[in-house]
Write a protein that holds these residues in place. Structure first.
Motif, PDB file in Angstrom:
ATOM      1  N   MET A 268       0.848  -1.188   0.000  1.00  0.00           N
ATOM      2  CA  MET A 268       0.000   0.000   0.000  1.00  0.00           C
ATOM      3  C   MET A 268       0.885   1.239   0.000  1.00  0.00           C
ATOM      4  SD  MET A 268      -2.839   1.361   2.749  1.00  0.00           S
ATOM      5  CE  MET A 268      -4.147   0.234   2.400  1.00  0.00           C
ATOM      6  N   THR A 269       0.636   2.120  -0.934  1.00  0.00           N
ATOM      7  CA  THR A 269       1.396   3.370  -0.988  1.00  0.00           C
ATOM      8  C   THR A 269       0.757   4.394  -0.065  1.00  0.00           C
ATOM      9  OG1 THR A 269       0.053   4.302  -2.761  1.00  0.00           O
ATOM     10  CG2 THR A 269       1.947   2.937  -3.430  1.00  0.00           C
TER      11      THR A 269
ATOM     12  N   ASP B 133      -2.466   5.467  -1.547  1.00  0.00           N
ATOM     13  CA  ASP B 133      -3.528   4.478  -1.302  1.00  0.00           C
ATOM     14  C   ASP B 133      -4.053   4.589   0.121  1.00  0.00           C
ATOM     15  OD1 ASP B 133      -3.326   3.414  -3.868  1.00  0.00           O
ATOM     16  OD2 ASP B 133      -1.929   1.835  -3.250  1.00  0.00           O
ATOM     17  N   ARG B 134      -3.146   4.774   1.064  1.00  0.00           N
ATOM     18  CA  ARG B 134      -3.543   4.897   2.466  1.00  0.00           C
ATOM     19  C   ARG B 134      -4.426   6.130   2.663  1.00  0.00           C
ATOM     20  NH1 ARG B 134       1.205   5.176   4.537  1.00  0.00           N
ATOM     21  NH2 ARG B 134       1.233   7.439   4.694  1.00  0.00           N
TER      22      ARG B 134
ATOM     23  N   LYS C 192      -6.325   7.540   0.440  1.00  0.00           N
ATOM     24  CA  LYS C 192      -7.639   7.234  -0.147  1.00  0.00           C
ATOM     25  C   LYS C 192      -8.467   6.409   0.827  1.00  0.00           C
ATOM     26  CE  LYS C 192      -6.375   7.306  -5.040  1.00  0.00           C
ATOM     27  NZ  LYS C 192      -6.212   6.497  -6.248  1.00  0.00           N
ATOM     28  N   GLN C 193      -7.813   5.460   1.490  1.00  0.00           N
ATOM     29  CA  GLN C 193      -8.530   4.633   2.456  1.00  0.00           C
ATOM     30  C   GLN C 193      -9.001   5.471   3.647  1.00  0.00           C
ATOM     31  OE1 GLN C 193      -6.382   1.236   4.004  1.00  0.00           O
ATOM     32  NE2 GLN C 193      -8.163   0.477   5.083  1.00  0.00           N
TER      33      GLN C 193
ATOM     34  N   ALA D 129     -11.371  -2.426  -0.093  1.00  0.00           N
ATOM     35  CA  ALA D 129     -10.511  -1.616  -0.953  1.00  0.00           C
ATOM     36  C   ALA D 129     -11.341  -0.447  -1.501  1.00  0.00           C
ATOM     37  CB  ALA D 129      -9.967  -2.445  -2.106  1.00  0.00           C
TER      38      ALA D 129
END
Length: 180
Positions: free
Chosen positions: A5-6, A9-10, A12-13, A112
């Protein structure tokens, strides 16, 4: 942090978690969900604010100060070849696909973010899947999965659910899935 996980990405989560929360989320809870420390979450929140996300800090945690939308969790089943049709049915009726969730018997609940809001998002997602970069998360559970779907009002969510049902994509929930 989840393997692979970049930081993007984190973040966005984190946004997805805040959008789906009913109350402010403490930095510690966001860190636990994303696998990082509270300090990293504080840095992520600062970056998200610089990107223009209206994040408010309170003594109880963080929340997004965005207009409220109706959100519904639905359970669906389909093949890889039907992914584009499923997503188009949702978007064409005014919905957004916020995430995908699978309920794996061994690994538990895996989520996700998707943030699919338009046909361009669908084309990009389908192209990535067809390129062989990866396969849909639903493949881990033989095609069964869940989506949080957002729309301006409940009536639109009703129409989306009816359309997915008409296409044969919705399926019954098992009793153990009610807590998702």
């Amino acid at each position: 942090m989840a393997k692979g996980m970049t930081g993007a990405d984190r973040r966005k989560q984190i946004l997805s978690l805040m959008r789906n929360a009913c109350q402010p989320l403490p930095g510690v809870a966001l860190g636990k969900e994303t696998g990082v420390s509270r300090q990293v979450v504080v840095q992520d929140i600062a970056l998200l604010r610089t990107e223009g996300h209206p994040i408010v800090s309170t003594s109880r945690g963080y929340y997004l100060d965005e207009p409220k939308q109706a959100v519904r969790l639905i359970k669906v089943y389909h093949t890889n070849e039907q992914v584009e049709d499923e997503l188009s049915a949702i978007v064409n009726l005014g919905g957004s696909v916020l995430d995908v969730i699978i309920n794996h018997r061994t690994y538990g609940k895996l989520t996700a973010p998707m943030h699919i809001k338009c046909q361009n998002d669908i084309r990009r997602f389908v192209k990535d899947m067809q390129s062989g970069k990866s396969s849909p998360l639903m493949n881990v559970t033989s095609g069964y999965h869940f989506h949080h779907i957002a729309a301006e009002k409940e009536e639109i969510l009703d129409e989306i659910e009816e359309e997915l049902n008409r296409k044969g994509y919705t399926v019954e929930w098992f009793p153990y899935e009610k807590g998702l």
